[in-house]
Write a protein that holds these residues in place. Structure first.
Motif, mmCIF file in Angstrom:
data_model
loop_
_atom_site.group_PDB
_atom_site.id
_atom_site.type_symbol
_atom_site.label_atom_id
_atom_site.label_comp_id
_atom_site.label_asym_id
_atom_site.label_seq_id
_atom_site.Cartn_x
_atom_site.Cartn_y
_atom_site.Cartn_z
ATOM 1 N N LEU A 162 0.817 -1.215 0.000
ATOM 2 C CA LEU A 162 0.000 0.000 0.000
ATOM 3 C C LEU A 162 0.852 1.268 0.000
ATOM 4 C CD1 LEU A 162 -2.851 -0.934 2.512
ATOM 5 C CD2 LEU A 162 -2.986 -0.821 0.027
ATOM 6 N N SER A 163 2.126 1.144 -0.310
ATOM 7 C CA SER A 163 3.021 2.299 -0.268
ATOM 8 C C SER A 163 2.886 3.152 -1.532
ATOM 9 C CB SER A 163 4.469 1.833 -0.111
ATOM 10 O OG SER A 163 4.876 1.084 -1.234
ATOM 11 N N PHE A 164 3.413 4.362 -1.458
ATOM 12 C CA PHE A 164 3.317 5.285 -2.590
ATOM 13 C C PHE A 164 4.186 4.831 -3.760
ATOM 14 C CE2 PHE A 164 4.590 9.258 -4.785
ATOM 15 C CZ PHE A 164 3.333 9.655 -5.214
ATOM 16 N N LYS A 165 5.364 4.277 -3.476
ATOM 17 C CA LYS A 165 6.225 3.818 -4.572
ATOM 18 C C LYS A 165 5.584 2.646 -5.316
ATOM 19 C CE LYS A 165 9.077 0.667 -1.770
ATOM 20 N NZ LYS A 165 10.457 0.324 -1.361
ATOM 21 N N THR A 166 4.876 1.790 -4.591
ATOM 22 C CA THR A 166 4.150 0.702 -5.255
ATOM 23 C C THR A 166 3.057 1.263 -6.152
ATOM 24 O OG1 THR A 166 4.591 -0.747 -3.367
ATOM 25 C CG2 THR A 166 2.831 -1.407 -4.859
#
Length: 765
Positions: free
Chosen positions: A192-196
């Motif tokens: 759920l990260s921004f880079k993902t």
């Protein structure tokens, strides 16, 4: 283990002090023993400091005044109380409100734009690839056309592969297993990260545009969840994310957004998304999911109308089947097809699991070697087996989908392929299908099905973003069409006079049955009900029921299998279906727990705190003889009570100054007994209070505890325990029998027990 715990500064003044002012103050306070002096800390004063520092001056140290001090500390530790005291209107007040529907509207619009942009990119990539090779004559430059076709696919695939491996490994695959694991209690951050989020929205259309056998339904659901989670970090929407249950509802809405906007079928899309990501779903988020899916679907379709300068609503797929496309005797044939698709779905899931395990075992090797010293060099990952395998599968897929090799039908887009297979009209040679005789079509369909099935299984094991739903749709359509053509040849005039056999109707039923079998999601029927209409509604329902029932008897669904292979400790519904598995078979018995009596001696408490490993929550019973559960106490709160009592006993009758430096209180306030938050547990020290009984004779203190929010009966089944843990986001709960403590049940313990039980069972596939 005994640790230093912050405590209030308590100053004790002796009444024999020669200072007259002190005597006067003492006399005044002696008339009102329950009143704390003006120097007692107040919440307003505390909130003005970066760290809470409590100080109180008490002239007579009796139990009542101590309670008043600790009550003030309790209020000072409670973030809700502090916020209430410091309530200010204006911008700060606006930020406290939960603009849930505004948030869903914004996310629905942005999600619809992303999904439409992906469709547009994939469309132009397919057109650009054909334009590139059509610039050269097919007879004179066959080799050059083939090389350009392969290089086009290889470049986009390799860029996506490098971004996935080096930047966001969590962006690979469907994404639905990760979301399901998170919503079932697994603490994962990378999915759920921004880079993902960035890597997934960039690489997904690039992979789909190469023509590899991936789908976009699962990744779109993952993108919707990523969008929701990262939008919650915007300050105005942070209050929504501060409530765990509401945040989980929003993530589920994000999955519904992705599925609904893909097919422009918000109804079936919402049902499918909620069915595959959660074991239990609260109806509180039902309307929210439909709302955000409708907004996203309308946005996606209206953008298409705007780009094409048309007011007509453009559908994703154009299927035309007359109603009804079946007769009553045909239901037997549809039931046989449903059974066959159920078995094929089981085989598909089984082979995918084997491929996942092979990749986990050998994917990190260098051919047949695994030198550990090379692992420290990150750039060496480009030489790992998983990268080489991905390049090989990309080249092989490019060869098989080259339009001049096997047939044009292998290189069609998803929409064009499905329109051919679901069409009520016979397949034609316009798209490369072999139609020299009525029986030649079977060779084309057989080649199509075998290649699609084998290379879809291979593709699912690659470290690339892509889903399995659309490949299953195409395989199911091919199998259904194949079966329908057989029925049409056996019964050329149909089962009933005037009602011909529509092979395209069997393709729709094959789609529904295969996708339902592999995903265990019956709601896939309603997706195609919105797309195709009610032409084969009843046969689809029947075939899906048969396929799901057969599949559930033999294996887990595709997404649960992925969770198990990755080893995520998610509590899945399929693991606790049996009613004969009781809580008493799983719990930790009471004799293995650290138990605390309500009235405990300082010596016993000291021995307990000296243990190296103690749980964060300890049960409090009336006595160890009857084991009547009174409540629970946090370890930090217990240490606070112990240190305060120890200081009081050691310095009785003297002036005591014990420094207190409270850590700043988190915005989330008090944590529940099961959230495992250390900062929240520290704040619970504000609840600590005690009573000294017979201080001169025995050092007995009464522990101040809090009520257990949830307890489980020892006769409850594991299925009900799973429901409680999933719905209430619990990590552990005490087990009781007629109010007496019997043991403790933890989430991880439940997972380990049912997993071991499943491994010992023999499953025939």
């Amino acid at each position: 283990m005994i640790t230093d715990v912050v405590s209030p500064t308590v100053t004790i003044h002796n009444n024999d002090n020669n200072n007259d002012d002190t005597k006067d103050d003492s006399n005044k306070q002696s008339t009102k023993p329950n009143v704390v002096s003006d120097s007692t800390i107040t919440p307003n004063e505390t909130s003005k400091k970066t760290g809470l520092t409590a100080s109180s001056t008490v002239t007579t140290l009796d139990d009542m005044e101590t309670k008043v001090i600790l009550t003030n500390l309790k209020n000072a530790s409670n973030v809700n109380y502090v916020e209430t005291q410091n309530w200010k209107k204006g911008l700060k007040g606006i930020r406290r409100k939960k603009y849930t529907w505004t948030f869903l509207t914004v996310c629905g619009f942005v999600g619809g734009v992303i999904i439409y942009t992906h469709d547009l990119i994939v469309k132009y990539m397919f057109q650009g690839r054909l334009t590139l090779i059509n610039a050269f004559d097919s007879n004179s430059y066959f080799g050059l056309r083939l090389v350009l076709w392969i290089l086009f696919n290889l470049v986009f695939m390799y860029v996506s592969l490098m971004m996935t491996i080096f930047i966001a490994p969590a962006s690979e695959g469907s994404g639905i297993p990760a979301i399901k694991a998170i919503l079932n209690g697994t603490p994962l951050e990378d999915p759920l990260s921004f880079k993902t989020f960035l890597v997934k929205i960039i690489t997904l259309p690039a992979v789909l545009g190469t023509g590899m056998f991936f789908g976009k339904v699962g990744p779109s659901a993952h993108i919707g969840a990523l969008l929701i989670n990262n939008m919650l970090k915007i300050p105005i929407f942070k209050p929504i994310g501060s409530i765990k249950s509401l945040k989980n509802q929003m993530i589920a809405c994000g999955c519904a957004l992705g599925v609904g906007s893909n097919f422009s079928t918000p109804g079936g899309g919402v049902l499918f998304a909620l069915e595959v990501i959660g074991s239990y779903y609260s109806l509180r988020g039902y309307l929210k999911s439909f709302y955000v899916a409708v907004v996203a679907a309308f946005t996606s379709r209206l953008f298409n109308a705007t780009v094409n300068l048309s007011l007509n609503l453009a559908l994703n797929w154009n299927f035309k089947l007359t109603y009804p496309s079946f007769s009553i005797p045909e239901l037997i044939a549809f039931a046989i097809l449903g059974f066959g698709m159920g078995v094929l779905g089981i085989v598909y899931v089984y082979l995918n699991e084997k491929m996942y395990r092979l990749r986990d075992r050998f994917g990190g090797h260098y051919l047949f070697f695994k030198p550990e010293r090379l692992k420290k060099y990150k750039f060496m990952m480009i030489f790992e087996n998983r990268v080489i395998w991905t390049v090989f599968i990309c080249i092989a897929t490019s060869l098989l989908t080259f339009p001049d090799l096997i047939g044009k039908y292998m290189s069609l887009t998803v929409g064009a392929t499905l329109e051919d297979l679901v069409s009520p009209n016979p397949l034609t040679s316009a798209n490369g299908w072999i139609t020299n005789s009525p029986y030649d079509i079977f060779s084309s369909l057989a080649i199509f099905i075998v290649i699609r099935l084998i290379f879809t299984i291979f593709s699912m094991s690659l470290p690339l973003p892509g889903g399995t739903y659309i490949p299953l749709v195409i395989i199911g359509a091919g199998c259904g069409r194949f079966f329908g053509e057989i029925v049409a040849i056996i019964f050329p005039n149909g089962f009933v006079a005037g009602q011909p056999i529509y092979a395209g109707a069997y393709a729709v039923v094959g789609i529904v049955a295969l996708t339902a079998s592999a995903t265990h999601a019956f709601s896939t029927v309603f997706i195609f009900l919105e797309i195709v209409g009610v032409a084969v509604y009843l046969p689809s329902l029947m075939a899906a029921l048969i396929a799901v029932r057969i599949s559930r008897l033999c294996t887990a669904n595709f997404y649960d299998t992925s969770i198990k292979v990755k080893g995520w400790p998610a509590l899945l519904e399929s693991m606790t279906d049996s009613e004969d598995l009781k809580v008493t078979n799983i719990m930790t018995s009471v004799d293995k727990l650290d138990i605390l009596e309500e009235n405990v001696s300082m010596r016993d408490l000291e021995l307990l705190l000296q243990k190296k490993k103690l749980p964060k929550i300890l049960p409090v019973v009336s006595s160890k003889d009857n084991l009547v559960l009174l409540g629970q106490v946090h370890l930090k709160s217990l240490e606070f009570q112990y240190n305060l009592m120890k200081a009081r006993l050691n310095n009785s009758g003297k002036e005591i100054t014990q420094a207190s430096n409270f850590a700043p209180i988190s915005d989330e306030g008090y944590g529940s007994a099961n959230d495992g938050n250390d900062s929240s547990a520290t704040n619970m020290a504000g609840y600590a209070s005690f009573e000294l009984q017979d201080r001169d004779e025995t050092d007995i203190i009464r522990i101040e505890y809090e009520t257990c929010d949830i307890t489980i009966s020892e006769s409850q089944s594991a299925q009900r325990a799973h429901m409680l843990f999933s719905q209430l986001c619990l990590d552990e709960a005490f087990v009781v029998w007629k109010g007496r403590l019997m043991g403790q049940l933890a989430r991880q313990m439940l997972i380990n027990t049912v997993s071991a039980r499943e491994r010992n069972q023999i499953i025939v596939v």
